[in-house]
Design a protein around this motif. Structure first.
Motif, mmCIF file in Angstrom:
data_model
loop_
_atom_site.group_PDB
_atom_site.id
_atom_site.type_symbol
_atom_site.label_atom_id
_atom_site.label_comp_id
_atom_site.label_asym_id
_atom_site.label_seq_id
_atom_site.Cartn_x
_atom_site.Cartn_y
_atom_site.Cartn_z
ATOM 1 N N SER A 1 9.759 11.827 7.859
ATOM 2 C CA SER A 1 8.465 11.231 8.399
ATOM 3 C C SER A 1 8.903 10.594 9.754
ATOM 4 C CB SER A 1 7.935 10.139 7.561
ATOM 5 O OG SER A 1 8.852 8.996 7.444
ATOM 6 N N VAL B 258 11.602 9.763 4.043
ATOM 7 C CA VAL B 258 11.535 8.777 5.130
ATOM 8 C C VAL B 258 11.972 9.579 6.488
ATOM 9 C CG1 VAL B 258 12.133 6.512 6.006
ATOM 10 C CG2 VAL B 258 11.272 6.811 3.699
ATOM 11 N N VAL C 30 -4.124 8.070 5.305
ATOM 12 C CA VAL C 30 -2.701 7.438 5.205
ATOM 13 C C VAL C 30 -1.613 8.610 5.435
ATOM 14 C CG1 VAL C 30 -1.248 6.321 3.546
ATOM 15 C CG2 VAL C 30 -3.739 5.616 3.870
ATOM 16 N N LYS C 31 -0.525 8.161 6.136
ATOM 17 C CA LYS C 31 0.576 9.189 6.468
ATOM 18 C C LYS C 31 1.859 8.707 5.975
ATOM 19 C CE LYS C 31 -1.612 10.935 10.845
ATOM 20 N NZ LYS C 31 -2.248 11.788 10.233
ATOM 21 N N VAL C 32 1.715 7.677 5.144
ATOM 22 C CA VAL C 32 2.956 6.999 4.579
ATOM 23 C C VAL C 32 3.515 8.068 3.617
ATOM 24 C CG1 VAL C 32 4.122 5.240 3.283
ATOM 25 C CG2 VAL C 32 2.290 4.786 5.104
ATOM 26 N N ASP D 7 7.445 1.846 4.249
ATOM 27 C CA ASP D 7 8.311 3.229 4.337
ATOM 28 C C ASP D 7 7.564 4.334 3.452
ATOM 29 O OD1 ASP D 7 10.095 2.323 6.604
ATOM 30 O OD2 ASP D 7 10.288 0.928 5.249
ATOM 31 N N ALA D 8 7.457 3.958 2.226
ATOM 32 C CA ALA D 8 7.098 5.135 1.294
ATOM 33 C C ALA D 8 6.710 4.371 0.213
ATOM 34 C CB ALA D 8 8.333 5.944 0.784
ATOM 35 N N ARG E 166 13.151 4.042 13.397
ATOM 36 C CA ARG E 166 12.069 4.746 12.633
ATOM 37 C C ARG E 166 11.036 5.473 13.532
ATOM 38 N NH1 ARG E 166 9.035 1.729 9.740
ATOM 39 N NH2 ARG E 166 7.824 3.502 8.432
ATOM 40 N N GLY F 101 1.297 1.886 7.532
ATOM 41 C CA GLY F 101 2.607 2.550 7.651
ATOM 42 C C GLY F 101 3.636 1.550 8.376
#
Length: 218
Positions: free
Chosen positions: A119, A116, A71-73, A46-47, A163, A42
């Motif tokens: 997140s 994004v 995974v948190k992306v 970003d995505a 971010r 991550g």
């Protein structure tokens, strides 16, 4: 922002790669499931834009594997499969959004920015970090309500730091993200951009973490 694109269609992949570059995204593009990374960092991505139907496997299997691995992306599914069951399965297995082909590039870009933004725990299109405001879509920034005149690199730098305000962003990550073609910028150039940014937003807002990188004070 840096994206991982997993799409086997050569024509669509090329078109997306070119269109996203115009919108100031860098893109790593793979066409096969076997070429997709086992996990996703991550700090570097970003995505993810993920096609479900790949020549050597299922995008849904990749989605499940990544989410099970923690995974948190943000992951946006892009697919021609429009059945309700497919959409529900994608969302239930951890997709953050589901875009049906064919789609307009402008809509996809808007959806990327939205996931994004979520997140990054930002509630609106205008990001807020203390007295600093940033609007990624318009590539504009303000400090205490006054518009800032930032170069493209300075804007990208403050975006990357914003971010995760209060968290260190490593120099090697910034090195990759500051170049539109995805080619690393050397550390000396990064130091110059950081110095210039500090002159515009205040030296106290960008802290150097020796030997690691930089941190934007919230």
């Amino acid at each position: 922002m840096h994206l991982l694109l997993i799409e086997d269609d050569l024509e669509l992949g090329r078109a997306l790669h070119a269109a996203l570059k115009v919108e100031h995204f860098t893109t790593e593009w793979v066409r096969l499931a076997k070429d997709a990374p086992h996990t996703i960092d991550g700090a570097r991505v970003d995505a993810v834009l993920l096609d479900l139907t790949l020549p050597d496997g299922s995008g849904m299997d990749l989605l499940r594997r990544w989410r099970r691995a923690g995974v948190k992306v943000p992951i946006i599914v892009i697919t021609a499969r429009s059945a309700l069951d497919d959409r529900l399965a994608g969302l239930d297995n951890g997709a953050d959004d589901f875009v049906i082909k064919p789609f307009e590039t402008a809509e996809l870009v808007s959806r990327i920015r939205a996931v994004v933004r979520r997140s990054a725990r930002q509630a609106s299109a205008r990001w807020t970090v203390g007295a600093l405001e940033i609007e990624p879509g318009r590539r504009e920034a303000w400090l205490d309500g006054q518009a800032l005149s930032l170069s493209p690199r300075e804007f990208q730098l403050v975006m990357e730091l914003a971010r995760e305000p209060g968290s260190v962003v490593a120099k090697d990550v910034l090195s990759m993200r500051l170049e539109p073609l995805g080619e690393p910028v050397d550390f000396a150039a990064i130091e110059v951009h950081v110095s210039n940014l500090r002159k515009k937003i205040g030296a106290q807002r960008v802290r150097t973490v020796r030997g690691i990188g930089y941190l934007l004070e919230p």
